[in-house]
Every structure is written in structure tokens, then in C-alpha cells.
Design a protein around this motif. Sequence first.
Motif, PDB file in Angstrom:
ATOM      1  N   LEU A 173       0.830  -1.199   0.000  1.00  0.00           N
ATOM      2  CA  LEU A 173       0.000   0.000   0.000  1.00  0.00           C
ATOM      3  C   LEU A 173       0.867   1.253   0.000  1.00  0.00           C
ATOM      4  O   LEU A 173       0.587   2.226  -0.718  1.00  0.00           O
ATOM      5  CB  LEU A 173      -0.936  -0.002   1.215  1.00  0.00           C
ATOM      6  N   GLN A 174       1.940   1.248   0.791  1.00  0.00           N
ATOM      7  CA  GLN A 174       2.847   2.396   0.838  1.00  0.00           C
ATOM      8  C   GLN A 174       3.516   2.646  -0.511  1.00  0.00           C
ATOM      9  O   GLN A 174       3.609   3.780  -0.977  1.00  0.00           O
ATOM     10  CB  GLN A 174       3.916   2.149   1.917  1.00  0.00           C
ATOM     11  N   LEU A 175       3.959   1.578  -1.152  1.00  0.00           N
ATOM     12  CA  LEU A 175       4.645   1.723  -2.434  1.00  0.00           C
ATOM     13  C   LEU A 175       3.719   2.279  -3.510  1.00  0.00           C
ATOM     14  O   LEU A 175       4.136   3.107  -4.332  1.00  0.00           O
ATOM     15  CB  LEU A 175       5.210   0.371  -2.886  1.00  0.00           C
ATOM     16  N   GLN A 176       2.466   1.853  -3.518  1.00  0.00           N
ATOM     17  CA  GLN A 176       1.550   2.296  -4.564  1.00  0.00           C
ATOM     18  C   GLN A 176       0.871   3.626  -4.233  1.00  0.00           C
ATOM     19  O   GLN A 176       0.758   4.507  -5.101  1.00  0.00           O
ATOM     20  CB  GLN A 176       0.486   1.226  -4.821  1.00  0.00           C
ATOM     21  N   GLN A 177       0.417   3.777  -3.010  1.00  0.00           N
ATOM     22  CA  GLN A 177      -0.374   4.960  -2.656  1.00  0.00           C
ATOM     23  C   GLN A 177       0.488   6.170  -2.323  1.00  0.00           C
ATOM     24  O   GLN A 177       0.032   7.308  -2.468  1.00  0.00           O
ATOM     25  CB  GLN A 177      -1.285   4.639  -1.473  1.00  0.00           C
ATOM     26  N   VAL A 178       1.713   5.950  -1.859  1.00  0.00           N
ATOM     27  CA  VAL A 178       2.563   7.064  -1.417  1.00  0.00           C
ATOM     28  C   VAL A 178       3.748   7.283  -2.354  1.00  0.00           C
ATOM     29  O   VAL A 178       3.975   8.388  -2.844  1.00  0.00           O
ATOM     30  CB  VAL A 178       3.055   6.831   0.031  1.00  0.00           C
ATOM     31  N   VAL A 179       4.527   6.229  -2.595  1.00  0.00           N
ATOM     32  CA  VAL A 179       5.717   6.365  -3.437  1.00  0.00           C
ATOM     33  C   VAL A 179       5.319   6.551  -4.896  1.00  0.00           C
ATOM     34  O   VAL A 179       6.042   7.174  -5.678  1.00  0.00           O
ATOM     35  CB  VAL A 179       6.652   5.143  -3.267  1.00  0.00           C
ATOM     36  N   GLY A 180       4.164   6.007  -5.289  1.00  0.00           N
ATOM     37  CA  GLY A 180       3.673   6.191  -6.645  1.00  0.00           C
ATOM     38  C   GLY A 180       4.021   5.069  -7.595  1.00  0.00           C
ATOM     39  O   GLY A 180       3.961   5.239  -8.817  1.00  0.00           O
ATOM     40  N   TYR A 181       4.380   3.888  -7.066  1.00  0.00           N
ATOM     41  CA  TYR A 181       4.697   2.747  -7.919  1.00  0.00           C
ATOM     42  C   TYR A 181       3.432   2.200  -8.575  1.00  0.00           C
ATOM     43  O   TYR A 181       2.342   2.252  -8.012  1.00  0.00           O
ATOM     44  CB  TYR A 181       5.337   1.623  -7.096  1.00  0.00           C
ATOM     45  N   SER A 182       3.598   1.654  -9.767  1.00  0.00           N
ATOM     46  CA  SER A 182       2.519   0.900 -10.401  1.00  0.00           C
ATOM     47  C   SER A 182       2.429  -0.469  -9.727  1.00  0.00           C
ATOM     48  O   SER A 182       3.348  -0.867  -8.987  1.00  0.00           O
ATOM     49  CB  SER A 182       2.815   0.717 -11.889  1.00  0.00           C
ATOM     50  N   PRO A 183       1.360  -1.238  -9.971  1.00  0.00           N
ATOM     51  CA  PRO A 183       1.297  -2.587  -9.387  1.00  0.00           C
ATOM     52  C   PRO A 183       2.494  -3.452  -9.764  1.00  0.00           C
ATOM     53  O   PRO A 183       3.017  -4.199  -8.932  1.00  0.00           O
ATOM     54  CB  PRO A 183      -0.011  -3.138  -9.970  1.00  0.00           C
TER      55      PRO A 183
END
Length: 446
Positions: A268-278
Motif C-alpha cells: 500500500l505504501q509503495l503504490q499509494q505514497v511512493v507512486g509505484y505501479s502494481p
Amino acid sequence: MVFLDGTVVNVALPTIGRDLGAGIDGLQWTISGYLLTLASLILLGGSLGDRFGRRRVFVIGVVWFATASLICGLAPNLPTLIGARVLQGVGGALLTPGSLAIIQATFVSEDRGKAIGAWSGLGGIATAIGPLLGGYLVQAVSWRLIFLINLPPAALVAWVALRHVPESRDPEASGEIDVPGALLAVVGLGGTTFALIEAPTEGFASPRILLATALGLVALVGFAIVEGRARQPMLPLSLFASRPFTGTNLVTFTVYGALGGMLFLLVLQLQQVVGYSPVQAGLTTLPITVLLLVMSPPAGQLAQRIGPRIPLTVGPLLAAAGMALMARIGRGSSYLVDVLPAVLVFGIGLGLTVAPLTATVMASVEERHAGVASAVNNAVARAASLVAVALLPVLAGLSGDAYLDPNVFTAGYRVGVLLAAGLAAAGGVIGWVTLRDPKVGRYSSG
């Protein structure tokens, strides 16, 4: 399939949440519904395999799991998805203990360490590769494919098992089924999980939360009493007379609890905050997969040669250090500077831990109890993840739509991942204190 499904869903959670309109409690239930029945009934699955045939129960579990996966993939709304995940956990509870017990009963003692190491490594790899596979399927096709992809391998596994795997069972086991114990386990874990997940929304003083908490705790106490008195318990409490068996299961609880809670928060942190794609979020865990593949078989052999005390002390402590480094991950983080070092340290620690953990549990009981011992260890691991996924967001102050607000979620993420690191470190301390025998092979004598 079972280990993969435990984590493949994680990376799809933001997409599922948007598609089905779920808050963070809905995302927790998507994970916890599966873990609830898996943890509650895996003990029964081990007992059924020992009594009625491990291959038979294994194949039934595979078919059940595949059917539930189909329902998950076609689910039109969140309640249907959660209900199907609950059913999926039932199938997992039937097939998981049988797989390891079949290995224990089929391989000669000299080859078991390597075989169990390979089993543990593949299970760990499936756990670690889940976010990568899930990310690709979510981004390239649909989150529904993460469930539907289980159908072809399930058909292949069932065919191979029926054609090539010999039947085995515990010759001293009767046909009795511990239904009261199974029901109490489901109610106990279900009640406490409901209270933990729903309390932030409904309030800790809510009558429903208080009732669920009381019901869950009473059921868990009742479970311990029933298992102590039953003629054919699904959880023979006598197993815990073995110090290494008890110690190793305590290490399992802390390490797998930390792992489950960390993975839930990290994707969740990687996608919602850092901006990573799935896909990018899934690729982040690829080094863990490689390290588990390389380290698990030799780590299992190492534990047979020098004993599990050192691997099960150093491994969890390294995993804890990796999780602590993950607390630095936030908006603007660099993969090479902030993410990769944390993942590498964590992966090395996990690689040192997984195979020795499994081998020690299996070596600490008589072969005829292999199914139950495997089930206990798996139940402990899944229950730990269940509790961690339910509890860590609460302790970190995350509820409702908090995962949609990067600033709010980052603050909670850091608290949660540091708590997970502390839990893993506690596992290392427990391993050092409780596992004093120099050889795994001696554990069968207690």
C-alpha cells in the motif's frame, strides 16, 4: 497455490478497493477472511489426512481451493469476494498440511532435510513472488485473474497426486473428527479478528465489538479445554511437551506475523505514497524471491548439521533489521538507496529462517504425528498473519479511507512496520533462548 494466494492479493488491494468501493477494513477482510479459515481449520486438515489418507484429503483440498478461486474471480461485489476468500481458506486448510506430511512419510530420513528445504523454499518463493505476479496481472489484465490463474495448476496438481503420490496415513488414528474443537477455533479466531478490524470504525466500546471480543476469547479458552480433554483432539497438547516444538512455533508466530503485517502495509505504501505501479510494487520483492530460492535448501541442511539455534536467531534478527530499514520508505524514496537495501537484508534473514523453522518442527515429533505437527506449524503461521493484518493497522492508527491519504498513511505505515520489526526481533530472542539442542535430529526425543 496456498502460499502464493496468501500474498498475491496484497498488491491488488488498492485496485480492488477502488473497483469494489472498499475502505481499509474491507481490504483487511479480503486478506483476513482467507487467513481466518485457513488458520482455524488447518489443524483439522492435518488430522483428517492422518486418519483418512493424506493424498485423499490433499486432492479434495485442491479441488475445493480451485472452485473457491473461480468464485473469487467472478465476484460482483466485496461481500461475495470476502465470502469466497473464506471458502478458499477452507480448501487451503485441507491441502497444505497434507503436502508436507506426504514428504515426511515418503522420503527417507537422509533426504528429508533437502526435501523439506525445497518445500520451504518453494513455499517462501510463492509467498514472495505473489506481489510480483499479482502486480503484473492487475496492471496487464485485471485483478480477477489473480484468482482465475489458480485453475490450471490445480487441475495438474490433482492429476499428478492421484497418479503418482502414494497414499499414507497414521495407522493409530481413529475415524473420529474433532468437530467441537474445529468450531471453537473458527469462533475464537473469527470473533477476535472481527473485533480488531471493526473496532476503529465502530468504536472499542461498541456493543458488537465487546460481544465479539468476549465471544472470541471465551471460544479460545474453550478450545484449549476441549483439546485437553478430547480422546482424539485435532491439536494434541502433548506435542507442546517438546521444548523445540514449542520454541519453534513461537518463532513461527513472531516471524510470520511480522511478515504478514509488513507485506500488507508495504504494498500500500509503495503504490499509494511512493507512486509505484502494481508491477513496480511487485518487482520490489523480487530480491526476496531470489534469496529464498538460493538460501532455503542449504539453510535446511545447515540446521541439520549444526542445529537450528543459530539460524533461528540470526535469521529473524536480520529480517527485523530489514523491516526497520523499510520505515525510511516514503514519498520521493529512491529504490537503490531506500528500498533495495531494506529488501536485501530482509530477504537474507528470511532465507536463513524458513527452512530451519520447518525442519525443526517436523523433526521434533514422531513420524506418525507428521500431519498434525505440520498443521500446527501452518496454523500458527497463518494465525500470526491474521492477527498482524488485523492488529497492526489499529496500533498504527489506520482506519477508514486512510490509505487514500498519503500523509496520513505514511505516518501509520512507519509505526506499523517498526512494530513488525520488533515482532521479528522478538522471534530471534525466542529462538536463542528456547532452542538449545545442537542437532535437529535429537528433537524427536523431546
